[in-house]
Scaffold this active site. Structure first.
Site, PDB file in Angstrom:
ATOM      1  N   SER A 240      12.758  30.942  18.193  1.00  0.00           N
ATOM      2  CA  SER A 240      11.646  28.992  18.760  1.00  0.00           C
ATOM      3  C   SER A 240      11.156  28.970  17.506  1.00  0.00           C
ATOM      4  CB  SER A 240      10.467  29.344  19.990  1.00  0.00           C
ATOM      5  OG  SER A 240       9.718  28.553  19.837  1.00  0.00           O
ATOM      6  N   HIS A 241       9.561  29.011  17.244  1.00  0.00           N
ATOM      7  CA  HIS A 241       9.504  28.379  15.906  1.00  0.00           C
ATOM      8  C   HIS A 241       8.717  29.054  15.642  1.00  0.00           C
ATOM      9  CE1 HIS A 241       6.483  30.560  19.701  1.00  0.00           C
ATOM     10  NE2 HIS A 241       5.726  31.372  17.880  1.00  0.00           N
TER      11      HIS A 241
ATOM     12  N   ASP B  97       8.790  22.064  18.394  1.00  0.00           N
ATOM     13  CA  ASP B  97       9.152  23.532  17.445  1.00  0.00           C
ATOM     14  C   ASP B  97      10.570  23.281  16.856  1.00  0.00           C
ATOM     15  OD1 ASP B  97      10.258  24.090  20.145  1.00  0.00           O
ATOM     16  OD2 ASP B  97       9.578  26.024  19.704  1.00  0.00           O
TER      17      ASP B  97
ATOM     18  N   ASP C 187      12.834  25.125  18.521  1.00  0.00           N
ATOM     19  CA  ASP C 187      14.101  25.487  19.492  1.00  0.00           C
ATOM     20  C   ASP C 187      13.930  24.141  20.227  1.00  0.00           C
ATOM     21  OD1 ASP C 187      11.901  26.640  20.217  1.00  0.00           O
ATOM     22  OD2 ASP C 187      13.499  27.428  22.067  1.00  0.00           O
TER      23      ASP C 187
ATOM     24  N   ASP D 212      11.119  23.235  22.468  1.00  0.00           N
ATOM     25  CA  ASP D 212      10.724  23.138  23.593  1.00  0.00           C
ATOM     26  C   ASP D 212       9.272  23.223  23.766  1.00  0.00           C
ATOM     27  OD1 ASP D 212      10.418  25.672  22.507  1.00  0.00           O
ATOM     28  OD2 ASP D 212      10.516  26.889  24.402  1.00  0.00           O
ATOM     29  N   ARG D 213       8.255  22.754  22.379  1.00  0.00           N
ATOM     30  CA  ARG D 213       7.541  22.873  22.465  1.00  0.00           C
ATOM     31  C   ARG D 213       7.331  21.143  21.852  1.00  0.00           C
ATOM     32  NH1 ARG D 213       4.390  28.050  20.200  1.00  0.00           N
ATOM     33  NH2 ARG D 213       4.788  29.331  21.736  1.00  0.00           N
TER      34      ARG D 213
ATOM     35  N   LYS E  50      10.854  24.391  28.871  1.00  0.00           N
ATOM     36  CA  LYS E  50      10.093  23.739  28.820  1.00  0.00           C
ATOM     37  C   LYS E  50      11.148  22.453  27.857  1.00  0.00           C
ATOM     38  CE  LYS E  50       7.639  26.565  25.407  1.00  0.00           C
ATOM     39  NZ  LYS E  50       6.722  27.680  26.072  1.00  0.00           N
TER      40      LYS E  50
HETATM   41  C1  G1P Z   1       3.469  32.442  23.047  1.00  0.00           C
HETATM   42  C2  G1P Z   1       2.592  31.293  24.086  1.00  0.00           C
HETATM   43  C3  G1P Z   1       3.499  31.296  25.512  1.00  0.00           C
HETATM   44  C4  G1P Z   1       4.993  30.840  25.652  1.00  0.00           C
HETATM   45  C5  G1P Z   1       5.390  31.748  24.605  1.00  0.00           C
HETATM   46  C6  G1P Z   1       6.982  31.734  24.402  1.00  0.00           C
HETATM   47  O1  G1P Z   1       3.777  33.768  24.226  1.00  0.00           O
HETATM   48  O2  G1P Z   1       1.289  31.891  24.248  1.00  0.00           O
HETATM   49  O3  G1P Z   1       2.340  30.090  26.638  1.00  0.00           O
HETATM   50  O4  G1P Z   1       5.426  30.976  26.724  1.00  0.00           O
HETATM   51  O5  G1P Z   1       4.742  31.813  23.488  1.00  0.00           O
HETATM   52  O6  G1P Z   1       6.717  30.064  24.065  1.00  0.00           O
HETATM   53  P1  G1P Z   1       2.866  34.932  23.329  1.00  0.00           P
HETATM   54  O7  G1P Z   1       2.723  34.735  22.234  1.00  0.00           O
HETATM   55  O8  G1P Z   1       1.254  34.589  23.496  1.00  0.00           O
HETATM   56  O9  G1P Z   1       3.284  36.149  24.379  1.00  0.00           O
HETATM   57 ZN    ZN Z   2      10.323  26.606  21.153  1.00  0.00          ZN
END
Ligand code: G1P
Ligand code: ZN
Length: 547
Positions: free
Chosen positions: A116-117, A281, A283, A285-286, A380
């Site tokens: 992801s990010h 982000d 991948d 999705d954000r 998302k």
């Molecule tokens: C974080 C975000 C959460 C999201 C997840 C995946 O998780 O807070 O809302 O679903 O990334 O993108 P966390 O690191 O808080 O467990």
């Molecule tokens: Zn992501």
């Protein structure tokens, strides 16, 4: 050499392959240790229903390790009897586009390669997410089963003696008995967006005097955004910034928030050059939404989309309901109530929305962590949110800031902020958390920031569709005036622990709607620091990231 299935024996299984909120996320180095990736894929292929004879989707956000992983997964899928593997040119596939491909092709699921990010590259992170046949993250029953297999794994099956996959052009190739289809990863997704949004109206807006800036952060949304915004919608070349996916995201941290997407934030908040700005982000999705001198917090974004949904063709018939994760502000709840819609509060993580979406109980859902989505897929979707906003702007023809002001005038404003303390010592984080947890029963009725604590609990959720219970989801202090503070430990970090402090306070339409959120929440910030001893226990003067 002819392709043969090899049975590799392992001397010991990996103990640390527990998938978290978003799959298995570890350092690239860890994933490069012998048999590590293979072990997790083997466990997943043993658990996912329908592997033999099924269709599997594979792709990722282009980070370091993406291509190698696709090759390994293809050879393992073939050894496990998968009939058809769908991947994309260059192996580039955003998480939302993967969700769509799985659904569109009746696949048994997908393997999405992304952390992801989190930063990428040899020194960064890598990740593997296993999605199911509905296109969404697999439920806990599956991830638990995968983890159980990883713990006793004694070997895996893989095809050897095969040529490298040709990923540069769309086309079809055989890997032993398995067909590998390389498709354009952008096309199907773009067609889906065209069904949901009014591309004519958005095109009119973008071809007029309405300059926008989109930051792909050198990650996966570059090709998608370029084709949609600059190609189909006629925005000028250069609208998409950092649009070429790089293996290390240009050394950046592809997380669209005010800290990591600060260049874009400065352009929008510190100048009048653009009417609208957005970023996605790693991948895809954000999303982060910005207007001219206006930041839209993600909780408010979900509320605005809910209130204006019928302006987009895909939602013109209205919504079935909305859902938000517990730490997300209640801004959407107020809109849902006004519209007479059911509204659900789920634990953090997208997988909890899946059941509600599959059951048709909700149409829109979102999280405060820059995640928004709908029933069009089961993840998302960053660009979807951007196009939804552009559709609303094209129809309302008002500045973003004015849309926000009108929204608050009608529904009241939920001042909201999240303070993240990243990479803190694990003992400090858990110690702090445990202490507050133990204090909780005695806190009810106590004074806090000039209010009274009405409820102090650890959030638990009973899924209304399948009745499953998920507990231990975050410590809540609910105050008598509707304000609240929530403490949570991140489930996605890879270094130490991350403490998240969520702060929220509601002001009705008659109140002061134009304060700075940090000022409006100042008394809550001070009070929670006093109660939880955040500064002393983390050794940090201020949060790493303030949203
Ligand atoms: C974080 C975000 C959460 C999201 C997840 C995946 O998780 O807070 O809302 O679903 O990334 O993108 P966390 O690191 O808080 O467990
Ligand atoms: Zn992501």
């Amino acid at each position: 050499m002819a392709a043969t299935v090899q049975q590799i024996s392992l001397s010991s299984p990996f103990a640390d392959q527990k998938p978290g909120t978003s799959g298995l996320r570890k350092s690239s180095k860890q994933f490069e240790t012998p048999h590590y990736l293979e072990s997790f894929i083997e466990s997943s292929l043993r658990v996912l229903p329908g592997v033999a004879g099924g269709t599997l989707v594979v792709g990722g956000d282009g980070r370091y390790g993406n291509r190698r992983a696709i090759g390994v997964i293809a050879r393992m899928a073939a050894a496990h009897g998968v009939a058809r593997l769908i991947t994309t040119t260059g192996g580039i596939l955003s998480t939302p586009a993967a969700s769509h491909l799985i659904r569109q092709n009746g696949a048994i699921g997908g393997v999405i390669l992304s952390a992801s990010h989190n930063p990428g590259g040899p020194e960064g992170d890598f990740g593997v997410k296993i999605n199911g046949a509905n296109g969404g993250p697999t439920p806990e029953s599956i991830t638990d089963a995968i983890f159980a297999v990883t713990q006793t794994l004694d070997g895996y099956r893989i095809l050897e003696g095969t040529p490298e996959l040709a990923l540069d052009q769309p086309g079809s190739q055989q890997l032993s008995a398995m067909t590998v289809e390389v498709v354009d990863g952008v096309e199907a997704y773009v067609a889906l967006m065209q069904k949901l949004f009014d591309f004519d109206a958005i095109g009119d807006l973008l071809r007029g005097d309405f300059p926008i800036a989109f930051d792909a952060m050198h990650a996966v949304t570059g090709p998608y955004a370029t084709r949609i915004l600059e190609g189909l919608l006629g925005a000028p070349a250069g609208t998409v910034r950092n649009g070429t996916p790089l293996e290390d995201f240009g050394g950046g941290h592809p997380d669209p928030n005010l800290t990591y997407a600060h260049e874009l934030a400065e352009l929008l908040l510190g100048s009048d050059a653009y009417r609208f700005g957005a970023a996605c982000d790693g991948d895809g999705d954000r999303n982060m939404i910005l207007g001219q001198r206006c930041f839209v917090n993600p909780s408010d974004s979900l509320a605005v989309l809910t209130a204006n949904a019928t302006l987009a063709p895909g939602y013109a018939d209205g919504l079935a309901g909305v859902a938000r994760s517990m730490p997300t502000s209640a801004a959407a709840d107020v809109v849902a109530k006004d519209l007479g819609l059911p509204c659900y509060e789920t634990p953090t993580g997208w997988k909890f929305f899946g059941n509600l979406l599959d059951a048709g109980r909700i149409t829109l859902c979102g999280e405060e962590s820059f995640g928004t989505g709908s029933n069009h897929i089961r993840e998302k979707d960053g660009l979807w949110a951007v196009l939804f906003w552009l559709n609303i702007l094209a129809r309302r023809r008002e500045p973003v800031a004015q849309i926000m002001a009108e929204h608050w005038n009608r529904f009241g404003r939920h001042y909201y902020s999240r303070h993240d303390y990243e990479a803190i010592a694990s003992e400090a984080a858990h110690g702090l958390y445990k202490r507050v947890q133990e204090m909780q029963p005695a806190l009810v009725g106590q004074a806090f920031a000039g209010r009274t604590i009405a409820t102090a609990d650890d959030f638990a959720y009973t899924d209304p569709v399948d009745g499953s219970l998920t507990s231990g989801q975050g410590l809540r202090l609910l105050l008598d005036d509707g304000s609240r503070v929530v403490l949570r430990l991140s489930g996605t970090g890879t270094q130490g622990a991350t403490l998240r402090v969520y702060l929220e306070s509601y002001v009705p339409p008659s109140g002061n709607l134009s304060q700075d959120p940090q000022a409006a929440l100042g008394d809550l910030i001070t009070a929670i620091d006093g109660l939880a001893e955040i500064k002393t226990r983390t050794g940090m003067d201020r949060p790493t990231v303030i949203t």
